[in-house]
Design an enzyme around this catalytic site. Structure first.
Site, PDB file in Angstrom:
ATOM      1  N   ASP A 128       6.534 -77.813 -27.047  1.00 22.37           N
ATOM      2  CA  ASP A 128       5.385 -77.025 -27.514  1.00 22.37           C
ATOM      3  C   ASP A 128       5.661 -75.524 -27.443  1.00 22.37           C
ATOM      4  OD1 ASP A 128       4.521 -79.669 -26.994  1.00 22.37           O
ATOM      5  OD2 ASP A 128       2.455 -78.992 -26.706  1.00 22.37           O
ATOM      6  N   HIS A 130       2.927 -73.267 -29.135  1.00 21.83           N
ATOM      7  CA  HIS A 130       1.520 -72.844 -29.071  1.00 21.83           C
ATOM      8  C   HIS A 130       1.307 -71.349 -29.286  1.00 21.83           C
ATOM      9  CE1 HIS A 130      -0.649 -76.499 -28.480  1.00 21.83           C
ATOM     10  NE2 HIS A 130       0.133 -76.887 -27.486  1.00 21.83           N
ATOM     11  N   ASP A 156       3.448 -78.631 -32.375  1.00 11.93           N
ATOM     12  CA  ASP A 156       2.498 -77.749 -31.685  1.00 11.93           C
ATOM     13  C   ASP A 156       2.988 -76.308 -31.709  1.00 11.93           C
ATOM     14  OD1 ASP A 156       0.810 -79.855 -31.269  1.00 11.93           O
ATOM     15  OD2 ASP A 156       0.630 -79.565 -29.107  1.00 11.93           O
ATOM     16  N   ASP A 159      -2.227 -72.648 -32.374  1.00  9.68           N
ATOM     17  CA  ASP A 159      -3.354 -72.810 -31.446  1.00  9.68           C
ATOM     18  C   ASP A 159      -3.045 -72.290 -30.049  1.00  9.68           C
ATOM     19  OD1 ASP A 159      -5.117 -73.847 -33.299  1.00  9.68           O
ATOM     20  OD2 ASP A 159      -4.734 -75.941 -32.771  1.00  9.68           O
ATOM     21  N   ARG A 160      -4.117 -71.998 -29.345  1.00  7.96           N
ATOM     22  CA  ARG A 160      -4.083 -71.528 -27.958  1.00  7.96           C
ATOM     23  C   ARG A 160      -3.595 -70.091 -27.820  1.00  7.96           C
ATOM     24  NH1 ARG A 160      -7.011 -75.424 -25.075  1.00  7.96           N
ATOM     25  NH2 ARG A 160      -6.160 -77.497 -25.431  1.00  7.96           N
ATOM     26  N   ASN A 188       0.271 -82.693 -32.768  1.00  7.02           N
ATOM     27  CA  ASN A 188      -1.149 -82.986 -32.968  1.00  7.02           C
ATOM     28  C   ASN A 188      -1.955 -81.748 -33.338  1.00  7.02           C
ATOM     29  OD1 ASN A 188      -0.745 -82.246 -30.075  1.00  7.02           O
ATOM     30  ND2 ASN A 188      -2.955 -82.501 -29.961  1.00  7.02           N
ATOM     31  N   HIS A 189      -1.431 -80.556 -33.018  1.00  9.91           N
ATOM     32  CA  HIS A 189      -2.134 -79.332 -33.418  1.00  9.91           C
ATOM     33  C   HIS A 189      -1.825 -78.930 -34.859  1.00  9.91           C
ATOM     34  CE1 HIS A 189      -4.200 -77.822 -29.743  1.00  9.91           C
ATOM     35  NE2 HIS A 189      -3.405 -78.725 -29.195  1.00  9.91           N
ATOM     36  N   HIS A 237       6.347 -85.918 -31.109  1.00  7.18           N
ATOM     37  CA  HIS A 237       5.508 -85.014 -30.331  1.00  7.18           C
ATOM     38  C   HIS A 237       4.788 -85.740 -29.206  1.00  7.18           C
ATOM     39  CE1 HIS A 237       3.057 -81.605 -29.271  1.00  7.18           C
ATOM     40  NE2 HIS A 237       1.996 -82.395 -29.287  1.00  7.18           N
ATOM     41  N   ARG A 285      -7.561 -89.108 -22.660  1.00  5.89           N
ATOM     42  CA  ARG A 285      -7.934 -88.132 -23.684  1.00  5.89           C
ATOM     43  C   ARG A 285      -9.081 -88.632 -24.556  1.00  5.89           C
ATOM     44  NH1 ARG A 285      -3.769 -84.237 -24.766  1.00  5.89           N
ATOM     45  NH2 ARG A 285      -1.756 -84.741 -23.806  1.00  5.89           N
ATOM     46  N   HIS A 312       4.052 -82.444 -25.882  1.00  4.17           N
ATOM     47  CA  HIS A 312       2.618 -82.770 -25.839  1.00  4.17           C
ATOM     48  C   HIS A 312       1.922 -82.457 -24.515  1.00  4.17           C
ATOM     49  CE1 HIS A 312      -0.975 -84.475 -27.436  1.00  4.17           C
ATOM     50  NE2 HIS A 312      -0.916 -85.641 -26.830  1.00  4.17           N
TER      51      HIS A 312
END
Length: 399
Positions: A128, A130, A156, A159-160, A188-189, A237, A285, A312
């Site tokens: 990741d 991010h 990923d 995001d964040r 997943n992002h 991922h 989750r 992940h």
């Protein structure tokens, strides 16, 4: 089978493109005898990786000089944003029209690749990112940059963090320029239901307008879902799926595709390993599954692979070996969201599929930050066994 591990520490740490189908297909040299080496083949003091020079299969400068020149210029401009003290962002170096042109071009390259994109070792596997663009470049300073190094990213990218567009565009430009030296998987992002909530939508809105967010989603829907290294190391991922019965199951996923709420696509992006048992479990989750050591061992046997590398989840050392030593979680930016004190790491596989790690230690956080150590996720519940797994890791020796 035992896996040998080594660790390398960093203590300081406009030209219009032609159509993508003018580029040749990605190709690699198959080494059928490559395998994950057993620990017995390595001395207690550590092992040396003898690097073999590798010439890229595709020279874009010869295939399409104007496109190569354009990408070189884009990469140069994006690199000026690294350690920039003037507060500049991507809006200062790229127009929205240019970004859309790059998106359209890289879409064709993704669709040329299999949904299970295959690469040959030596290679480095990155977790990741991010939207931590500055940390991505610090990581490059440590592990090397494309095209000198061959890299596989596990998703990923957005995001964040604050610079998701910068991260994605740098990686997209590298993919266009050196398509057989960098492989980009989907996380997943990289789905609209997630990145509309966790920052990327707002980032696009502020920097270029919401329309460009839709262009990115179109591109994300075409990204490969998994990778296979030297026929023996499976990368994704998230993790495994009850629907994953063989590697062709991944190859046959039609694209463009958008994961919904259950099924193979969701599991590849969302599932997690656990040390609480051997089988399948409902995920904490609320989406996909958790899977145990027995599932991993059966998957390796069925698909004739030796190792699974996934991302992940943030882990304190930047990497974690699951109990059983058949699955590695890797996370590649430090101080995740300023909420954790984690290090970043990259998994390295040499030509013999011997595994090592390069690690980037976290920098200091502001005094006001309330950061904590990242929890363990799937290491051995037996304290002595977990300690043995950690002590099994040896220093990586550069030559």
């Amino acid at each position: 089978m035992k896996i040998s591990l080594f660790v390398d520490y960093d203590s300081n740490t406009k030209n219009t493109p032609k159509k993508a189908n003018q580029f040749s297909k990605k190709a690699g040299i198959v080494e059928p005898n490559c395998r994950v080496m057993s620990s017995e083949n390595n001395s207690k003091s550590g092992s040396k990786e003898i690097s073999k020079p590798e010439i890229p299969k595709l020279d874009l400068a010869k295939v399409d000089p104007k496109c190569a020149e354009w990408m070189d210029d884009c990469i140069k401009r994006l690199n000026t944003l690294y350690n920039n003290k003037d507060g500049a962002n991507i809006c200062n170096v790229m127009s929205g029209h240019e970004i859309i042109a790059i998106i359209r071009l890289v879409e064709h390259i993704f669709m040329d690749e299999s949904n299970l994109c295959e690469a040959e070792a030596p290679i480095k596997v990155v977790g990741d990112i991010h939207a931590q663009f500055q940390d991505l470049n610090r990581l490059f300073d440590l592990i090397g940059r494309v095209p000198e190094e061959k890299l596989m990213f596990l998703g990923d990218y957005v995001d964040r963090g604050p610079q998701g567009i910068e991260v994605v565009m740098l990686l997209f430009c590298l993919k266009i320029r050196y398509r057989d030296r960098i492989f980009l998987l989907r996380g997943n992002h990289e789905t609209p239901s997630v990145n509309k909530i966790y920052g990327f939508y707002v980032e696009c809105q502020v920097k270029y307008g919401v329309g460009i967010w839709w262009d990115f989603q179109s591109c994300f829907n075409r990204m490969p879902m998994a990778g296979l290294i030297s026929k023996k190391v499976l990368c994704m991922h998230g993790g495994l799926s009850p629907e994953l019965v063989n590697l062709d199951t991944i190859r046959n996923i039609p694209r463009p595709c958008e994961p919904l709420d259950r099924g193979l696509l969701i599991d590849l992006l969302w599932s997690d390993p656990t040390n609480k048992g051997d089988g399948w479990f409902h995920s904490i989750r609320g989406i996909s599954y958790m899977f145990g050591k027995g599932v991993v061992e059966q998957a390796c046997k069925t698909m004739e692979i030796d190792l699974i590398i996934r991302a992940h989840q943030v882990v304190q050392d930047g990497y974690e070996m699951m109990t059983g030593r058949r699955l590695i979680t890797v996370f590649s930016v430090p101080n995740y969201c300023a909420q954790f004190t984690n290090a970043a790491a990259v998994v390295c596989l040499n030509a013999n599929l011997e595994i090592s790690f390069q690690q980037m230690m976290p920098g200091p956080l502001p005094a006001t930050a309330k950061a904590k150590a990242a929890p363990a996720i799937a290491n051995d519940l037996n304290t002595d066994a977990a300690k043995a797994d950690k002590e099994f890791i040896k220093p990586f020796i550069k030559v």
